[in-house]
Write an enzyme that holds these catalytic residues in place. Structure first.
Site, PDB file in Angstrom:
ATOM      1  N   ASN A  61       0.776  -1.649   0.273  1.00  0.00           N
ATOM      2  CA  ASN A  61       0.106  -0.013  -0.110  1.00  0.00           C
ATOM      3  C   ASN A  61       0.749   1.146   0.053  1.00  0.00           C
ATOM      4  O   ASN A  61       2.095   1.617   0.991  1.00  0.00           O
ATOM      5  CB  ASN A  61      -1.064  -0.039   1.104  1.00  0.00           C
ATOM      6  N   SER A  81       2.227  -2.254   6.640  1.00  0.00           N
ATOM      7  CA  SER A  81       2.718  -4.126   6.335  1.00  0.00           C
ATOM      8  C   SER A  81       2.457  -4.071   4.751  1.00  0.00           C
ATOM      9  O   SER A  81       1.441  -3.909   4.178  1.00  0.00           O
ATOM     10  CB  SER A  81       2.206  -5.180   6.758  1.00  0.00           C
ATOM     11  N   ASN A  85      -2.722  -6.206   2.558  1.00  0.00           N
ATOM     12  CA  ASN A  85      -3.844  -4.752   2.725  1.00  0.00           C
ATOM     13  C   ASN A  85      -5.008  -5.349   3.490  1.00  0.00           C
ATOM     14  O   ASN A  85      -5.421  -7.055   4.029  1.00  0.00           O
ATOM     15  CB  ASN A  85      -4.576  -4.529   1.591  1.00  0.00           C
ATOM     16  N   LYS A 162      -3.331   2.213  24.928  1.00  0.00           N
ATOM     17  CA  LYS A 162      -2.780   3.113  24.683  1.00  0.00           C
ATOM     18  C   LYS A 162      -3.039   4.731  25.765  1.00  0.00           C
ATOM     19  O   LYS A 162      -4.053   4.804  26.154  1.00  0.00           O
ATOM     20  CB  LYS A 162      -2.676   3.925  23.927  1.00  0.00           C
ATOM     21  N   GLY A 215      11.186  -2.712  31.685  1.00  0.00           N
ATOM     22  CA  GLY A 215      10.407  -2.173  31.959  1.00  0.00           C
ATOM     23  C   GLY A 215       8.513  -2.395  31.881  1.00  0.00           C
ATOM     24  O   GLY A 215       7.763  -1.682  32.455  1.00  0.00           O
ATOM     25  N   TYR A 281      -0.122  -6.899  15.529  1.00  0.00           N
ATOM     26  CA  TYR A 281       0.530  -6.142  15.818  1.00  0.00           C
ATOM     27  C   TYR A 281       2.428  -6.874  16.127  1.00  0.00           C
ATOM     28  O   TYR A 281       2.395  -7.785  17.147  1.00  0.00           O
ATOM     29  CB  TYR A 281       1.624  -5.159  16.822  1.00  0.00           C
ATOM     30  N   LYS A 284       8.322 -11.520  14.787  1.00  0.00           N
ATOM     31  CA  LYS A 284       8.886 -11.273  14.543  1.00  0.00           C
ATOM     32  C   LYS A 284      10.085 -12.438  13.377  1.00  0.00           C
ATOM     33  O   LYS A 284      11.162 -12.908  13.708  1.00  0.00           O
ATOM     34  CB  LYS A 284      10.373 -10.918  15.306  1.00  0.00           C
TER      35      LYS A 284
END
Length: 303
Positions: A61, A81, A85, A162, A215, A281, A284
């Site tokens: 995209n 990515s 899509n 978030k 953390g 999301y 790896k």
């Protein structure tokens, strides 16, 4: 005499015709009742079983906000990515948003920096008074997640809380906690080890802006089966602290498959907003595939 013979013959023919019709009707009913099972029924699936590659022409995209017209999944898309899509399927009685990403497929950010993702962002609750919240609901199916063979780098996120905070530290748009699916392997019946279920972990900050092993802390929540339809709810917000009158708690309460997993966010006095993202999301190694249906979102802001 001739007339009697004629009538007798006529009666015999009528009886024979009626008997033949009755037999034919009975045979037809028997034939209609016979159900021949499908010897090889095909299960409904929208799983991607093609080769795992970084990018495809169709999936590359040009901008992060590339989306389909009138998507059934709510929220603003962030597509980083080039493998595939966002698209949708209609199986199992629902319309599903398809989120597929592969290792190395982030074509938007600098190489070897940020992880691939196709996520949807929801408008944030910008107030911190008790009763302020952001609440997301949906149905999730997990088909595949990233795997490197090492726990710390394996697994893929399907949802995150978030929220920015005062006093600096960490990312300019920090995650508060992320919900990560890890693969559990089993035999597919042909001697192959495949992903058959997923352990769900909450990766939560230890302090505002926390990242990395120092953390953040991973907390195991539960296991779910591959392709299982899982009711999901995440609410992030502020409520009164029952132990400290006049103060509030900042919380991230999740419900996964009917089980509640509530958590109070550290340093609540520093929190200034509550937000949610969902989709796919981080990968790896290999590929991650998530499916979302029946998504909804509500929020309230109390100053």
């Amino acid at each position: 005499m001739r007339k009697l013979k004629y009538n007798t013959t006529r009666v015999i023919l009528m009886i024979a015709f009626i008997s033949l019709s009755a037999c034919s009707s009975e045979d037809a009913m028997i034939e209609e009742e016979q159900v021949i099972p499908d010897p090889d029924p095909v299960a409904q699936t929208d799983e991607d079983t093609g080769p795992v590659v970084d990018c495809t022409n169709q999936g590359t995209n040009p901008t992060r906000d590339t989306d389909i017209p009138n998507p059934r999944n709510i929220g603003d898309i962030d597509d980083r990515s080039c493998y595939a899509n966002y698209s949708e399927s209609s199986i199992l009685g629902k319309f599903w948003g398809i989120y597929n990403i592969t290792d190395g497929s982030n074509h938007m950010d600098a190489p070897n920096t940020l992880q691939p993702r196709i996520e949807r962002s929801l408008s944030r609750s910008q107030a911190t008074g008790a009763g302020s919240y952001a609440r997301f609901r949906g149905v999730l199916r997990i088909l595949e997640v990233g795997d490197t063979g090492t726990f710390s780098s394996s697994g893929s996120y399907f949802m995150q809380a978030k929220g920015k905070h005062t006093g600096g530290g960490g990312s300019p748009d920090p995650a508060i906690c992320l919900y990560r699916a890890h693969p559990v392997y089993g035999d597919d019946g042909n001697g192959n080890q495949v992903q058959v279920s997923f352990d769900i972990w909450r990766e939560q900050i230890n302090f505002r802006g926390g990242s990395g092993s120092a953390g953040r802390t991973e907390v195991f929540l539960k296991n779910v089966l591959k392709n299982e339809q899982i009711d999901i709810e995440l609410e992030v917000g502020f409520r009164d602290d029952p132990n400290n009158p006049g103060q509030t708690l900042h919380y991230a309460d999740a419900k996964i498959g009917g089980e509640e997993f509530n958590w109070n966010i550290p340093e609540p006095e520093r929190g200034i907003e509550s937000g949610i993202r969902y989709g796919a999301y981080r990968v790896k190694g290999g590929r991650a595939q998530f499916r979302w249906a029946n998504t909804s979102y509500t929020k309230d802001e109390v100053n």
